[in-house]
Motif scaffolding. Structure first.
Motif, short mmCIF file in Angstrom:
data_model
loop_
_atom_site.label_atom_id
_atom_site.label_comp_id
_atom_site.label_asym_id
_atom_site.label_seq_id
_atom_site.Cartn_x
_atom_site.Cartn_y
_atom_site.Cartn_z
N ARG A 37 -7.78 -1.52 -2.35
CA ARG A 37 -8.70 -0.39 -2.25
C ARG A 37 -7.96 0.89 -1.87
O ARG A 37 -6.88 0.84 -1.29
N GLN A 38 -8.56 1.99 -2.26
CA GLN A 38 -7.99 3.29 -1.90
C GLN A 38 -9.09 4.21 -1.46
O GLN A 38 -9.99 4.54 -2.24
N LYS A 42 -6.13 8.72 1.18
CA LYS A 42 -5.24 7.69 1.75
C LYS A 42 -4.54 6.93 0.64
O LYS A 42 -4.93 6.97 -0.52
N GLY A 43 -3.51 6.21 1.02
CA GLY A 43 -2.79 5.39 0.05
C GLY A 43 -3.50 4.07 -0.20
O GLY A 43 -4.46 3.73 0.49
N PRO A 44 -3.05 3.33 -1.20
CA PRO A 44 -3.66 2.03 -1.49
C PRO A 44 -3.52 1.06 -0.33
O PRO A 44 -2.49 1.06 0.36
N ALA A 91 -14.33 3.21 -0.35
CA ALA A 91 -13.09 3.31 -1.12
C ALA A 91 -13.35 2.96 -2.58
O ALA A 91 -14.42 2.44 -2.92
N LEU A 92 -12.36 3.23 -3.41
CA LEU A 92 -12.33 2.72 -4.77
C LEU A 92 -11.69 1.34 -4.72
O LEU A 92 -10.57 1.20 -4.25
N TYR A 93 -12.40 0.33 -5.19
CA TYR A 93 -11.91 -1.05 -5.16
C TYR A 93 -11.40 -1.43 -6.55
O TYR A 93 -12.13 -1.31 -7.54
#
Length: 117
Positions: A37-38, A42-44, A91-93
């Motif tokens: 997730r990101q 933030k970073g992954p 987050a983007l998963y």
């Protein structure tokens, strides 16, 4: 190789979501798979992994006890059941195919999860 995530959305804190990742173009049952997730800015962050036959799973400390990874090799699909969601889970998963430990060779486009009241 194609990985297509679905199941994201807006959920209140404490709620649940089930993410899916439909895989095609390769022998799904031969590969370990991951959720990463990101969050905005933030970073992954690696979230969870499952081995090729589903007999072994691993989780980041931040999600342990709340998230469950699983797979259905007959359906070429990876899942992430997320319970007791927190705002910091926003987050983007993305699902990712393992190339080697902590290394991935194919990624999906991701599904957005937003946890907010």
């Amino acid at each position: 190789v194609q990985l297509v995530e679905s199941g994201g959305g807006l959920v209140q804190p404490g709620g649940s979501l089930r993410l899916s990742c439909a895989a095609s173009g390769f022998t799904f049952s031969s590969y370990d798979m991951n959720w990463v997730r990101q969050a905005p800015g933030k970073g992954p962050e690696w979230v969870s992994a499952i081995n090729n036959d589903g007999s072994a799973t691993r989780y980041a400390e931040s999600v342990k006890g709340r998230f469950t990874i699983s797979r259905d090799n007959a359906k070429n699909t990876l899942y992430l059941q997320m319970n007791s969601l927190k705002p910091e889970d926003t987050a983007l998963y993305v699902c990712a195919r393992s190339l080697a430990p902590s290394s991935y060779d194919y990624w999906g486009q991701g599904t957005q999860v937003t946890v907010s009241s």
